[in-house]
Design a protein around this motif. Sequence first.
Motif, PDB file in Angstrom:
ATOM      1  N   LEU B 309      11.083  41.288  50.779  1.00  6.16           N
ATOM      2  CA  LEU B 309      11.722  39.994  51.063  1.00  6.16           C
ATOM      3  C   LEU B 309      13.180  40.177  51.436  1.00  6.16           C
ATOM      4  N   GLU B 310      13.853  41.027  50.671  1.00  4.22           N
ATOM      5  CA  GLU B 310      15.274  41.274  50.937  1.00  4.22           C
ATOM      6  C   GLU B 310      15.483  41.951  52.286  1.00  4.22           C
ATOM      7  N   TYR B 311      14.639  42.932  52.554  1.00  7.58           N
ATOM      8  CA  TYR B 311      14.762  43.677  53.813  1.00  7.58           C
ATOM      9  C   TYR B 311      14.517  42.750  55.013  1.00  7.58           C
ATOM     10  N   ALA B 312      13.449  41.951  54.925  1.00 10.05           N
ATOM     11  CA  ALA B 312      13.125  41.025  56.020  1.00 10.05           C
ATOM     12  C   ALA B 312      14.254  40.015  56.211  1.00 10.05           C
ATOM     13  N   GLY B 316      17.063  38.934  59.501  1.00 11.63           N
ATOM     14  CA  GLY B 316      17.075  37.603  60.122  1.00 11.63           C
ATOM     15  C   GLY B 316      15.802  36.796  59.949  1.00 11.63           C
ATOM     16  N   MET B 317      14.857  37.310  59.140  1.00  9.99           N
ATOM     17  CA  MET B 317      13.608  36.575  58.930  1.00  9.99           C
ATOM     18  C   MET B 317      13.848  35.496  57.867  1.00  9.99           C
ATOM     19  N   SER B 341       9.604  36.513  68.141  1.00  7.70           N
ATOM     20  CA  SER B 341       9.922  36.477  66.712  1.00  7.70           C
ATOM     21  C   SER B 341       8.798  37.107  65.899  1.00  7.70           C
ATOM     22  N   VAL B 342       7.562  36.865  66.327  1.00  9.94           N
ATOM     23  CA  VAL B 342       6.421  37.487  65.645  1.00  9.94           C
ATOM     24  C   VAL B 342       6.521  39.008  65.789  1.00  9.94           C
ATOM     25  N   GLN B 343       6.870  39.463  67.000  1.00 11.11           N
ATOM     26  CA  GLN B 343       7.013  40.904  67.221  1.00 11.11           C
ATOM     27  C   GLN B 343       8.162  41.481  66.396  1.00 11.11           C
ATOM     28  N   ALA B 344       9.245  40.720  66.287  1.00  8.53           N
ATOM     29  CA  ALA B 344      10.384  41.188  65.484  1.00  8.53           C
ATOM     30  C   ALA B 344       9.971  41.343  64.019  1.00  8.53           C
TER      31      ALA B 344
END
Lengths: 356, 356
Positions: B309-312, B316-317, B341-344
């Motif tokens: 969660l932190e990494y995402a 910017g997620m 955004s899905v690809q990111a």
Amino acid sequence: MKKHNFNPGPSIMPEFTIKKTAEHILDMNGIGLSLMEISHRSKEYSAVNEEAQSLLKEILDIPAGYAVLFLQGGASLQFCMVPYNLLNKKAAYLETGSWAKKAIKEAKFFGEVDVVASSADRNFSYIPKNYTIPTDADYFHVTTNNTIYGTEIKKDIDSPVPLVADASSDILSRPMDVSKYAIIYGGVQKNLGPAGVGFVIIKEDILGKFERNIPTMLNYKTHIEGNSLFNTPACITVFACVQTMKWLKNLGGLKAMHRINIEKSALLYDEIDRNKLFIPTVADKEDRSIMNVTFVMHENYKELESGFLEYASSKGMVGIKGHRSVGGFRASIYNAMPKESVQAFIEVMKEFELKN
Amino acid sequence: MKKHNFNPGPSIMPEFTIKKTAEHILDMNGIGLSLMEISHRSKEYSAVNEEAQSLLKEILDIPAGYAVLFLQGGASLQFCMVPYNLLNKKAAYLETGSWAKKAIKEAKFFGEVDVVASSADRNFSYIPKNYTIPTDADYFHVTTNNTIYGTEIKKDIDSPVPLVADASSDILSRPMDVSKYAIIYGGVQKNLGPAGVGFVIIKEDILGKFERNIPTMLNYKTHIEGNSLFNTPACITVFACVQTMKWLKNLGGLKAMHRINIEKSALLYDEIDRNKLFIPTVADKEDRSIMNVTFVMHENYKELESGFLEYASSKGMVGIKGHRSVGGFRASIYNAMPKESVQAFIEVMKEFELKN
């Protein structure tokens, strides 16, 4: 050409509210997301939700023991929520116009309704006095300002039973003694924000006095416990309400606002009383609304009515046609209406008198 | 840093909707007044109201005999309005998650409720099949997409009794055969607009089949006759819905949108199925939502959950934490979510796998 917006509602908003809302729709607090696309559980919107409540409490000086709600459905849904939650056997209503009649109609779905007095006999052009509120009523309901008819109950009523007020069109126009009311509710689209939300100021101990199965969304307890977030709120509308309340607080709060409103309405009523072309629809000065100023053509000049509307429109005046049930004209001069627009309208009235 | 908005709702809106709404809040059609302060009876707003209906009819190919309404209160108020108007003796409901349970709860205020099937036994991770819809039910209610659990009923059901669907979170994600439904309703805050309005697509001849006193605001007939203008509508929200529908139409309508949604969701599910860190919560591919993609940490990597969660979030997620009743993660990839955004997000999943 500058427009002077006398619309009865949705109505003129402070420039501050308009700009801040547009800005935050583009980017909320600079977080790179729109006010439209953030969660209602996000810290950004939680702050908006809290501020909406705390500002209304501060500005109206709401005592402890009251909850402040912002709910979808406007005043019209409250017409049914009030009796759903409060009407056990009998409710008393004061009939002062179309909106009061609509509130009465909904109450009748839930119990007996005692209409204690009505001004229907003279097309709602006055506020009834000298009525008796039955002491066995579950509550007494009034419409504090009658948008269509230009009448207003300007003093907080002393009621022997819980007092419920639809204050859609005069909320925040003047100080109120909230402690005298069990519920004050209304749509926000006059003095608070754009259409899409109703505010409800509710004394919490008024609830739960009798047994009724109330659908969840229509039960005030749901929204008090849910802190107005039981269902996804109308975030943009509540945000705009917060901006208007900030503007109002910055202007000096309700005492200052009330002084300005009295001044604006006095300017306009004085001109209507003076100008030979017009007569006010509300004769008794005590009953004249400081929010909606209604008047008609003097009977000697009836043929000039459409001409005046056209002339005023050509000078940038918007929304001054009276409601069909009264006819003539209505200048809605809510909080956000600047004195300059009232003066511009008065100039138009004077010019039109000179031309005729 | 660019934000990728995976919020479950209120959720990502097309840039077109955001910009047009902000622009018209500053000046509606160049008339010198804000969208916030024009009358809902004005010709400007009447055009918005008409366009909201005609665009939804066109895009969803709604047959004659159906009315389209935009009402305040979202899906939550519809949970009570549906049975208020349609439940005479018994209604059948399919229990596929929290929102279905809320709908069932409200129906019980009005009559008998037959829950024909439930997926509660496996935390709503699948869509029940092989159930029987009782032919003596007044209607059969389904939740087409279960936002929290990531399941979706992707085919229009053949029902022997009037079919009512809460399509809050998959409306306009794919073509629907509207003729199979008596009512399709939902909140607009996923694929249509900002929060504050519910849409109701209703077959008019479904109403008035039995006698009940329905409060005016809760009676569908009121709003059909009032053309969604019985009470002051949430003008800004409806305006924004119109912009989103224009954007969708311009993009090629529902067939094109559906193709894109299948592509986006397939990319994400493929990565979840491939990535050793994650497992999908919905095993049956047929039941997987193309709107809300839910997954959890593989049991061997449970301790990495908060780290992911932190990494995402650092990349910017936004809004990918799963609902508390499922845990793990949820990527809501509504119509407005770009494939980029899905690809990111997939890149982030891959990077995190490599790091661990």
